[in-house]
Design a protein around this motif. Structure first.
Motif, PDB file in Angstrom:
ATOM      1  N   ARG A  38       0.644  -1.334   0.214  1.00  0.00           N
ATOM      2  CA  ARG A  38       0.345  -0.056   0.066  1.00  0.00           C
ATOM      3  C   ARG A  38       0.873   1.407  -0.067  1.00  0.00           C
ATOM      4  O   ARG A  38      -0.080   1.972  -0.776  1.00  0.00           O
ATOM      5  CB  ARG A  38      -1.059   0.309   1.552  1.00  0.00           C
ATOM      6  CG  ARG A  38      -2.168  -1.377   1.573  1.00  0.00           C
ATOM      7  CD  ARG A  38      -2.711  -0.634   0.421  1.00  0.00           C
ATOM      8  NE  ARG A  38      -4.451  -1.843   0.361  1.00  0.00           N
ATOM      9  CZ  ARG A  38      -4.999  -2.199   0.979  1.00  0.00           C
ATOM     10  NH1 ARG A  38      -5.021  -0.608   1.858  1.00  0.00           N
ATOM     11  NH2 ARG A  38      -5.366  -3.082   1.059  1.00  0.00           N
ATOM     12  N   ASN A  39       1.626   1.278   1.046  1.00  0.00           N
ATOM     13  CA  ASN A  39       2.926   2.102   0.253  1.00  0.00           C
ATOM     14  C   ASN A  39       3.101   2.675  -0.735  1.00  0.00           C
ATOM     15  O   ASN A  39       3.984   3.115  -1.373  1.00  0.00           O
ATOM     16  CB  ASN A  39       4.500   2.117   1.568  1.00  0.00           C
ATOM     17  CG  ASN A  39       3.268   2.386   2.806  1.00  0.00           C
ATOM     18  OD1 ASN A  39       2.696   2.625   3.363  1.00  0.00           O
ATOM     19  ND2 ASN A  39       4.332   1.813   3.889  1.00  0.00           N
ATOM     20  N   ALA A  42       0.376   4.059  -2.516  1.00  0.00           N
ATOM     21  CA  ALA A  42       0.256   5.554  -2.123  1.00  0.00           C
ATOM     22  C   ALA A  42       1.417   6.238  -3.086  1.00  0.00           C
ATOM     23  O   ALA A  42       1.175   7.549  -3.130  1.00  0.00           O
ATOM     24  CB  ALA A  42       0.711   5.236  -0.446  1.00  0.00           C
ATOM     25  N   LYS A  46       0.614   8.813  -5.628  1.00  0.00           N
ATOM     26  CA  LYS A  46       1.169  10.328  -6.100  1.00  0.00           C
ATOM     27  C   LYS A  46       2.304  10.341  -6.527  1.00  0.00           C
ATOM     28  O   LYS A  46       1.267  12.226  -6.799  1.00  0.00           O
ATOM     29  CB  LYS A  46       1.860  10.584  -4.295  1.00  0.00           C
ATOM     30  CG  LYS A  46       1.902  12.017  -3.762  1.00  0.00           C
ATOM     31  CD  LYS A  46       2.427  11.985  -2.624  1.00  0.00           C
ATOM     32  CE  LYS A  46       2.818  13.606  -1.816  1.00  0.00           C
ATOM     33  NZ  LYS A  46       3.708  13.823  -1.314  1.00  0.00           N
ATOM     34  N   TRP A 283      -7.284   4.017  -3.490  1.00  0.00           N
ATOM     35  CA  TRP A 283      -5.802   3.453  -3.653  1.00  0.00           C
ATOM     36  C   TRP A 283      -6.040   2.745  -5.181  1.00  0.00           C
ATOM     37  O   TRP A 283      -5.318   2.263  -5.658  1.00  0.00           O
ATOM     38  CB  TRP A 283      -5.656   2.714  -2.695  1.00  0.00           C
ATOM     39  CG  TRP A 283      -6.005   1.722  -2.144  1.00  0.00           C
ATOM     40  CD1 TRP A 283      -7.669   2.090  -1.048  1.00  0.00           C
ATOM     41  CD2 TRP A 283      -5.792   0.716  -2.511  1.00  0.00           C
ATOM     42  NE1 TRP A 283      -7.624   0.561  -1.203  1.00  0.00           N
ATOM     43  CE2 TRP A 283      -6.795  -0.500  -2.015  1.00  0.00           C
ATOM     44  CE3 TRP A 283      -4.999  -0.350  -3.420  1.00  0.00           C
ATOM     45  CZ2 TRP A 283      -6.426  -1.699  -1.222  1.00  0.00           C
ATOM     46  CZ3 TRP A 283      -5.042  -2.064  -3.620  1.00  0.00           C
ATOM     47  CH2 TRP A 283      -6.078  -2.358  -2.760  1.00  0.00           C
TER      48      TRP A 283
END
Length: 303
Positions: A38-39, A42, A46, A283
């Motif tokens: 998930r990081n 993200a 972004k 996401w």
């Protein structure tokens, strides 16, 4: 551990395998297991949101070279996570200006086959296929999105089979039998099921396929059911008497489908629901959905 590319884009080490415990089986263990993936998502989203396309390409290239997420899965949740991740990767690429992809053709020669491996694994995942519910529809979006990126018509066709299953599951009252059976989460899962149906319908319009018309405009029936419930949650009692329990995100970013749906339909009920929630960011759908799919709203959104 991270590696630093020439443009100072921090690239996390590829997650080799995504194999968390089930979301409802072990919430804490699930959250820990998915966090590295998930990081990365993200960061990727972004980067796309900010138009940092060189970094976006570098992130995808590094994970493609590492054949990320393609390791063994012993449970079932990992199949869902990989499907959602691959969908996001494809939708990020579809946000990208054509000239960026052309300028990095050598890197996409590695990215595209990796995405196809994710799609084929999703297509063949019995852990998803036997469910015949929203996760099958999400798998369909995965296949269509990746097939669109890689120009792989067989993947698109396989995805359409799954999404059409969802469209044909929509009953006269707009409900989905399998999602009604989710008890106090039924409304949440109707909302969640609508997302892949709408986004797939949008993607295949470029192939002159109108999924909105199928099963007597079934997507609109499901959309109307959810719109009514957003405006008045008590209205869902006509579908099930069970009191509904929503996640915090159910009526926020999981209403991202409203952006392309409003652009398509100009439904006058939607601006007043969209405006206070903007920007939508999901996401699984490439990051800022409003930026990618949204259109201008009336100056005074109201009914």
């Amino acid at each position: 551990m991270t590696t630093r590319t020439a443009n100072a884009c921090e690239v996390p080490a590829p997650v080799k395998s995504i194999d968390p415990p089930g979301f409802y089986d072990d919430a804490a263990g699930y959250a820990r297991a998915v966090q590295p993936m998930r990081n990365f998502i993200a960061q990727l989203n972004k980067s796309a949101d900010n138009g940092q396309w060189s970094c976006t390409v570098d992130l995808l290239t590094a994970w493609a070279r590492g054949n990320a997420l393609m390791g063994p899965i012993t449970g079932y949740q990992g199949y869902y996570e990989r499907s959602w991740a691959g969908t996001d990767f494809a939708l990020v690429i579809l946000r990208m200006p054509n000239e960026v992809k052309a300028a990095h053709a050598d890197k996409f020669a590695q990215i595209d086959p990796w995405l196809e491996r994710i799609a084929i694994a999703t297509r063949d995942a019995e852990a998803i296929n036997h469910l015949h519910n929203n996760l099958v529809y999400w798998a369909g979006l995965n296949l269509v999105a990746i097939g669109t990126v890689t120009n792989h018509s067989d993947l698109i066709d396989s995805g359409l089979l799954r999404v059409r299953e969802g469209i044909h599951d929509i009953r006269a009252d707009g409900s989905l039998e399998r999602e009604v059976k989710r008890g106090d989460r039924a409304l949440h899962y109707h909302t969640f099921a609508l997302l892949p149906l709408v986004f797939t319908a949008e993607l295949v319009q470029r192939r002159n396929i109108d999924l909105y018309r199928e099963n007597d405009h079934a997507i609109a029936r499901l959309a109307n059911l959810v719109i009514d419930a957003v405006r008045d949650p008590a209205s869902f009692a006509k579908i099930t008497p069970v009191k509904q329990n929503l996640f915090p995100w159910t009526f926020q970013d999981e209403l991202s489908w409203m952006e392309p749906y409003y652009a398509h339909t100009k439904d006058k009920r939607l601006p007043s629901l969209i405006a206070p929630r903007r920007p939508f960011s999901e996401w699984r759908l490439g990051g800022n959905v409003t930026d990618t799919w949204g259109i201008s709203l009336p100056n005074n959104p109201s009914e």
